[in-house]
Design a protein around this motif. Structure first.
Motif, short mmCIF file in Angstrom:
data_model
loop_
_atom_site.label_atom_id
_atom_site.label_comp_id
_atom_site.label_asym_id
_atom_site.label_seq_id
_atom_site.Cartn_x
_atom_site.Cartn_y
_atom_site.Cartn_z
N ALA A 160 26.69 22.40 46.47
CA ALA A 160 26.83 23.73 47.07
C ALA A 160 28.26 24.00 47.52
O ALA A 160 28.77 25.11 47.36
CB ALA A 160 25.85 23.89 48.23
N LEU A 161 28.92 22.99 48.06
CA LEU A 161 30.30 23.18 48.51
C LEU A 161 31.21 23.48 47.33
O LEU A 161 32.06 24.37 47.39
CB LEU A 161 30.79 21.94 49.26
N TRP A 162 31.04 22.75 46.22
CA TRP A 162 31.86 22.99 45.04
C TRP A 162 31.67 24.42 44.54
O TRP A 162 32.64 25.10 44.20
CB TRP A 162 31.50 22.00 43.93
N VAL A 163 30.40 24.86 44.46
CA VAL A 163 30.10 26.22 43.98
C VAL A 163 30.77 27.25 44.89
O VAL A 163 31.41 28.18 44.41
CB VAL A 163 28.57 26.46 43.90
N LEU A 164 30.61 27.07 46.19
CA LEU A 164 31.20 28.02 47.13
C LEU A 164 32.72 28.04 47.02
O LEU A 164 33.33 29.12 46.97
CB LEU A 164 30.77 27.68 48.56
N GLN A 165 33.35 26.88 46.96
CA GLN A 165 34.81 26.83 46.83
C GLN A 165 35.27 27.49 45.54
O GLN A 165 36.27 28.21 45.52
CB GLN A 165 35.29 25.38 46.89
N ARG A 166 34.56 27.25 44.46
CA ARG A 166 34.91 27.85 43.18
C ARG A 166 34.81 29.37 43.24
O ARG A 166 35.69 30.09 42.78
CB ARG A 166 33.99 27.29 42.09
N LEU A 167 33.72 29.87 43.82
CA LEU A 167 33.54 31.32 43.95
C LEU A 167 34.65 31.95 44.80
O LEU A 167 35.17 33.01 44.47
CB LEU A 167 32.17 31.64 44.55
N VAL A 168 35.01 31.29 45.88
CA VAL A 168 36.07 31.81 46.74
C VAL A 168 37.40 31.82 45.98
O VAL A 168 38.14 32.80 46.02
CB VAL A 168 36.19 30.98 48.05
N PHE A 169 37.69 30.74 45.28
CA PHE A 169 38.93 30.65 44.51
C PHE A 169 39.00 31.77 43.47
O PHE A 169 40.02 32.43 43.30
CB PHE A 169 39.01 29.27 43.85
N GLU A 170 37.88 32.02 42.79
CA GLU A 170 37.83 33.07 41.78
C GLU A 170 37.95 34.46 42.42
O GLU A 170 38.62 35.33 41.89
CB GLU A 170 36.53 32.98 40.97
N ALA A 171 37.30 34.65 43.56
CA ALA A 171 37.33 35.95 44.23
C ALA A 171 38.73 36.27 44.74
O ALA A 171 39.12 37.44 44.83
CB ALA A 171 36.33 35.99 45.38
N GLU A 172 39.50 35.24 45.08
CA GLU A 172 40.84 35.46 45.64
C GLU A 172 41.96 35.35 44.61
O GLU A 172 43.13 35.53 44.96
CB GLU A 172 41.08 34.45 46.77
N ALA A 173 41.64 35.07 43.36
CA ALA A 173 42.67 34.95 42.33
C ALA A 173 43.46 36.25 42.23
O ALA A 173 42.90 37.34 42.23
CB ALA A 173 42.03 34.60 40.98
N ASP A 174 44.77 36.12 42.15
CA ASP A 174 45.67 37.27 42.16
C ASP A 174 45.96 37.74 40.73
O ASP A 174 46.49 36.99 39.91
CB ASP A 174 46.97 36.90 42.86
N LEU A 175 45.61 38.98 40.44
CA LEU A 175 45.83 39.56 39.12
C LEU A 175 47.32 39.55 38.75
O LEU A 175 47.67 39.42 37.57
CB LEU A 175 45.28 41.00 39.08
N ALA A 176 48.18 39.61 39.72
CA ALA A 176 49.62 39.61 39.46
C ALA A 176 50.07 38.31 38.80
O ALA A 176 51.12 38.29 38.13
CB ALA A 176 50.39 39.82 40.77
N ASP A 177 49.28 37.25 38.93
CA ASP A 177 49.63 35.98 38.30
C ASP A 177 49.61 36.04 36.78
O ASP A 177 50.09 35.14 36.11
CB ASP A 177 48.68 34.87 38.76
N LEU A 178 49.04 37.11 36.22
CA LEU A 178 48.98 37.26 34.77
C LEU A 178 50.22 37.95 34.19
O LEU A 178 50.34 38.06 32.98
CB LEU A 178 47.73 38.04 34.37
N PHE A 179 51.10 38.41 35.07
CA PHE A 179 52.27 39.18 34.64
C PHE A 179 53.55 38.49 35.06
O PHE A 179 53.63 37.88 36.12
CB PHE A 179 52.20 40.59 35.23
N GLY A 180 54.57 38.63 34.21
CA GLY A 180 55.88 38.08 34.52
C GLY A 180 56.67 39.01 35.45
O GLY A 180 56.19 40.10 35.82
N ASP A 181 57.87 38.60 35.80
CA ASP A 181 58.72 39.39 36.69
C ASP A 181 59.05 40.76 36.12
O ASP A 181 59.28 41.71 36.85
CB ASP A 181 60.02 38.63 36.99
N ASN A 182 59.07 40.87 34.81
CA ASN A 182 59.40 42.14 34.14
C ASN A 182 58.18 43.05 33.98
O ASN A 182 58.27 44.11 33.38
CB ASN A 182 60.03 41.86 32.77
N GLY A 183 57.01 42.61 34.48
CA GLY A 183 55.79 43.42 34.37
C GLY A 183 55.04 43.23 33.07
O GLY A 183 53.99 43.82 32.87
N GLU A 184 55.55 42.39 32.19
CA GLU A 184 54.90 42.12 30.91
C GLU A 184 53.78 41.10 31.11
O GLU A 184 53.91 40.16 31.89
CB GLU A 184 55.90 41.55 29.90
N LEU A 185 52.71 41.28 30.36
CA LEU A 185 51.60 40.33 30.39
C LEU A 185 52.09 38.99 29.84
O LEU A 185 52.68 38.92 28.77
CB LEU A 185 50.44 40.86 29.55
#
Length: 175
Positions: free
Chosen positions: A65-90
């Protein structure tokens, strides 16, 4: 103590959590498996064996249960900006953080854009579409896990007891 056939049912049930199919695979009759499977699940020793086997499986997989909860929290908090470079390109997929590559992105569609025809055709760009998985669902699962009742569906049936009593009295009158 379980019979060999019951023990086999426990093993088979863990495959897909379907009592009817597990009963058939364990050697019970296909004709009665619809009744046998659910009946077997009600057997106290079988239910205990299934619970024990699930626990052992979770330990082997190191998922609890702890693993599931931690995984869900990590996924819920993942930052969409991490998919883009400094120039705004994917960024290329291989440069994405692992959490995004493990299920948060359901798909990527890439369209090459050209202008002109034949030999005069010139590449003018690339359009990328990303289909994201539902964060709302993850937050709902977290809420259910920790007992937040904000997502609980409340269904209240009123008057069913009285209706049942009335039907029972009516049946007695007619017989």
């Amino acid at each position: 103590m379980l019979t060999p056939k019951q023990a086999r049912f426990v093993e088979e049930y863990l495959i897909d959590m379907n009592a009817t199919r597990a009963a058939i695979r364990a050697g019970y009759s296909e004709k009665t498996a619809n009744q046998q499977g659910p009946r077997l699940l009600e057997h106290a020793e079988i239910a205990a064996a299934i619970d024990a086997a699930k626990g052992a499986r979770s330990e082997r997989a190191r998922i609890d249960a702890l693993w599931v909860l931690q995984r869900l929290v990590f996924e819920a908090e993942a930052d969409l900006a991490d998919l883009f470079g400094d120039n705004g390109e994917l960024l290329p997929v291989e440069a994405w953080p692992l959490i995004w590559r493990q299920g948060l992105v359901q798909g990527v569609e890439v369209l090459e854009l050209f202008e002109g025809y034949g030999a005069d055709r010139v590449h003018i760009g690339r359009l990328r579409k990303i289909k994201l998985d539902s964060r709302v669902k993850r937050i709902e699962l977290i809420g259910k896990h920790i007992g937040v009742n904000a997502f609980r569906e409340n269904v209240h049936h009123t008057g069913l007891d009285a209706l049942g009593d009335r039907l029972e009295r009516a049946l007695k009158r007619n017989h």
